[in-house]
Design an enzyme around this catalytic site. Structure first.
Site, PDB file in Angstrom:
ATOM      1  CE  LYS A  76      -3.907   1.902   2.677  1.00 48.93           C
ATOM      2  NZ  LYS A  76      -4.765   1.659   3.868  1.00 48.93           N
ATOM      3  CB  SER A 171      -8.123   3.495   3.210  1.00 45.78           C
ATOM      4  OG  SER A 171      -7.199   2.966   4.156  1.00 45.78           O
ATOM      5  CB  SER A 195      -8.233   0.712   6.341  1.00 46.11           C
ATOM      6  OG  SER A 195      -8.910   1.923   6.496  1.00 46.11           O
TER       7      SER A 195
END
Length: 359
Positions: A76, A171, A195
């Protein structure tokens, strides 16, 4: 090959059924073929191929670094990666090249894992749809499945192709989409209030938020320090356990990590569930929950019962206060953490000519 588990692909690499360069090239080709998903912010093709070539040399010498040697992974884009742009999906950090790796990234590289790219997210990891980053929304790979297309055709209200794609959740939606679309074998996410788990659920993969302090946060650009945890996204539980074993343990650069040594473990292929007692909190059945979700919950409970486990209803009476507490902590810590991106300490400076009129 790309659908194999970590254990299976690791064995294939060890036995010479596939080589790291070939495996890396297949993943990179699939990333290019699925660019419409917008799962990746940056694809580290040159770096990945160099890492794959180094891994192949180690295999030839019988000196592999670990079970992840030669296996493509994604990270990420809120984890620092040395020499590779890290943006948090924000213009504020566009062009930022970290001088060091996050501890979890370094641990993956120390095992010989191959970094194929940095994945998309909500800006600064603050969101739950992976739709709010400056690089655009991430599309759920299941949007393009036969099942979903047939469902759309049956629903006359869905006619606009642009409006019919599914979100990944967030996210860490880019990481979830990357794993779900077989462009990598595992990916790092981050989890503050869901997330990692949320996009894992929406993309049909495994998402794990480890216990706070089990994995180092060093190098993870913070959102809410008291709740941020590096997350793990894989396609099966066994893979998640493997990655957890690699990443866990004390880090002198993060004082919140546990001091006790962590011993990696493997999930047995056959597990005795007769001694398990599984609780289902009654407070979690909330108004507005879809019938499909309730049905899947009941199905999972039935599977455990048939396997010999005991399933009971439990109560967590403080559940109703959790969202309130979360938002108080989240708002305060986010404000504190975002204050550093003022263009002076960190972040992109914005210079404008300002005319001051004196009267």
């Amino acid at each position: 090959m790309l659908r194999a588990s970590l254990r299976e692909i690791s064995a294939a690499l060890k036995d010479g059924q596939v080589n790291p360069v070939e495996l890396c090239q297949k993943c990179l080709a699939l990333i290019k073929a699925t660019r419409f998903l917008n799962a990746y912010i940056s694809v580290t093709e040159d770096t990945a191929l160099k890492q794959a070539e180094a891994s192949e040399k180690r295999y030839r010498k019988g000196q592999r670094l670990g079970d992840l040697d030669g296996i493509p992974v994604a990270v990420k884009d809120n984890f620092n990666t040395m020499g590779i742009e890290t943006t948090c999906a924000s213009n504020m950090l566009k062009g930022y090249i970290p001088p060091y790796n996050a501890t979890v990234v370094q641990k993956l590289l120390d095992q010989g894992a191959i970094l194929v790219g940095k994945t998309n997210l909500d800006e600064f990891a603050m969101g739950s749809g992976s739709t709010d980053g400056v690089f655009g929304p991430v599309r759920n790979p299941w949007t393009y499945s036969k099942q979903y297309r047939e469902k759309c055709l049956r629903n006359s209200s869905v006619s606009n192709e642009e409006l019919s794609w599914l979100i990944t959740g967030g996210s860490s939606g880019g990481s979830a989409a990357a794993v779900s679309s077989f462009t990598c074998f595992a990916a790092l996410g981050s989890d503050t209030g869901g997330s990692t788990r949320n996009p894992a659920s929406l993309c049909g993969v495994v998402g794990l938020k480890p216990t706070y302090g089990l994995i180092s946060r060093h190098g993870l650009i913070p959102l809410v320090n008291s709740m941020d945890v590096p997350g793990i996204l894989t396609r099966c539980v066994d893979d998640a356990a493997t990655i957890l074993g690699v990443l866990s343990g004390h880090d002198p650069k993060d004082s919140t990590t546990v001091q006790d040594p962590f011993h990696p473990f493997q999930i047995p292929s056959v597990m005795d569930t007769s001694h398990l007692c599984i609780g289902i909190p009654k407070e979690y059945t909330v108004p507005g929950m879809s019938n499909e979700t309730l049905a899947m919950w009941s199905k999972a409970a039935d599977l455990f019962e048939k396997a010999g486990a005991k399933v009971v209803e439990v109560t967590l009476p403080h559940t109703c206060y959790s969202i309130v507490c979360y938002h108080v902590l989240c708002a305060g810590e986010v404000a504190s953490n975002m204050a550093r991106f003022d263009g002076l300490e960190y972040g992109k400076a914005c210079f404008q000519h300002v005319k001051i009129c004196l009267r």
